[in-house]
Design a protein around this motif. Structure first.
Motif, PDB file in Angstrom:
ATOM      1  N   ASP A 186       0.806  -1.221   0.000  1.00 29.93           N
ATOM      2  CA  ASP A 186       0.000   0.000   0.000  1.00 29.93           C
ATOM      3  C   ASP A 186       0.839   1.271   0.000  1.00 29.93           C
ATOM      4  O   ASP A 186       0.315   2.372  -0.131  1.00 29.93           O
ATOM      5  N   ASN A 188       3.838   4.077  -1.279  1.00 28.00           N
ATOM      6  CA  ASN A 188       4.237   4.674  -2.556  1.00 28.00           C
ATOM      7  C   ASN A 188       5.601   4.109  -2.952  1.00 28.00           C
ATOM      8  O   ASN A 188       6.623   4.469  -2.374  1.00 28.00           O
ATOM      9  N   SER A 275      -0.883   2.601  -5.083  1.00 22.08           N
ATOM     10  CA  SER A 275      -1.166   3.875  -4.425  1.00 22.08           C
ATOM     11  C   SER A 275      -0.759   5.068  -5.286  1.00 22.08           C
ATOM     12  O   SER A 275      -1.306   6.167  -5.133  1.00 22.08           O
ATOM     13  N   ASN A 278      -3.726   6.480  -7.512  1.00 27.77           N
ATOM     14  CA  ASN A 278      -5.007   6.869  -6.908  1.00 27.77           C
ATOM     15  C   ASN A 278      -5.255   8.369  -6.818  1.00 27.77           C
ATOM     16  O   ASN A 278      -6.238   8.810  -6.226  1.00 27.77           O
TER      17      ASN A 278
END
Length: 334
Positions: A186, A188, A275, A278
């Protein structure tokens, strides 16, 4: 109403989004002139191959010209021979007006060539990720950045060349994904570098049986899980615990960083965690992936690589750049 509009514009100017340019570049065998370290025969200094002060300086000037034109905030490098070579390149860039305050190299293992990084952004930390204890595999460089209180992890790779079968690249991929799991999918995360793998390696290597010793499995597609996201970034759907290869966000004819016997190949890749798709915190800027294909980097239809003569003793001509093109992508920091 006019006052409100002015306030909104002022806030946008003061607190607007930032753009972060990240690149990867295989510079093709940048060795310094020091004696004693392990290196290729034609790069032994001041010998018959003419790897000397004159040609070393030309190589530094040519590479720094390319990197200056790219002007990335962070650039990952492959085929750096030593910390001294990295420092010399950094100094050549500084002379051209591009200063990278932060830098590191994965040099704990005595391999001929290594991965490195130059950055305008400070590191939270940088460390080496060991693939194996042996010398067949180059270490991966892991760097953590913090940008406006947002964490970004970058992994600089240079996997085994096509001289070896796919099982060797899978070993590097497994070491990499093990570390990703420890950090968390999850987060970066950017995986970039010379993977010696196409973004669709699982298709291409079926025609090359000497590479397929893994029953069709590949490091870049199966271990890093890039198989399910093959659309452009504006259409791609979230896929848990996967990485998105940014090559899918440009036209097919532009997806290359290397030319071998007239065939364009995408050996250099930039992969991102979910991530970064998004549009929150830090995210990939759609349609920003590209190879750095300036005309001076080509000679006829080939990439204008660093030039050497043929023969038993290859001599340096003092011309050319690298056999790879750099790959660049932009990210938005909100």
């Amino acid at each position: 109403m006019k006052i409100l509009v002015l306030i909104v514009l002022s806030i946008s100017i003061l607190f607007g989004d930032k753009t972060l340019k990240i690149a990867t570049y295989n510079v093709e065998n940048l060795f310094d002139l020091n004696k004693g370290d392990y290196r290729y025969e034609e790069y032994k200094p001041n010998g018959k191959s003419l790897w000397n002060k004159k040609n070393y300086k030309i190589k530094l000037q040519n590479l720094s010209h390319v990197i200056k034109d790219i002007d990335a905030d962070v650039i990952a490098l492959q085929e750096i021979g030593s910390l001294q070579a990295l420092k010399d390149l950094r100094f050549a860039l500084k002379q051209k007006g591009l200063y990278y305050k932060y830098y590191d190299i994965a040099d704990k293992k005595t391999t001929a060539i290594k991965v490195a990084i130059l950055s305008k952004v400070p590191f939270v930390y940088s460390k080496e990720l060991s693939v194996t204890k042996g010398y067949k595999y180059r270490n991966i460089l892991e760097v953590k950045l913090k940008i406006d209180s947002k964490d970004l992890y970058i992994f600089v790779n240079h996997w085994k060349s096509k001289a070896g079968p796919e099982s060797m690249r899978i070993i590097s991929a497994k070491a990499l994904i093990k570390r990703v799991k420890e950090i968390g999918y999850d987060k970066n995360i950017i995986l970039l570098g010379d993977f010696n793998s196409d973004y669709e390696e699982y298709i291409l290597f079926k025609r090359k049986r000497k590479h397929n010793d893994t029953s069709g499995k590949t490091g870049i597609n199966h271990v890093l899980k890039t198989l399910k996201q093959t659309q452009s970034a504006d259409k791609v759907k979230y896929t848990k615990n996967s990485f998105y290869n940014l090559w899918y966000d440009t036209k097919t004819e532009n997806r290359y960083s290397y030319i071998y016997r007239g065939e364009k190949e995408a050996l250099d890749n930039i992969l991102i965690s979910q991530s970064l798709l998004n549009k929150k915190d830090i995210s990939y800027k759609n349609n920003s992936i590209k190879n750095f294909n300036k005309s001076y980097l080509f000679k006829k239809k080939n990439i204008y690589r660093w030039q050497t003569t043929n023969g038993r003793i290859r001599k340096h001509k003092g011309k050319g750049y690298s056999d790879h093109l750099a790959v660049i992508a932009k990210f938005v920091v909100r």
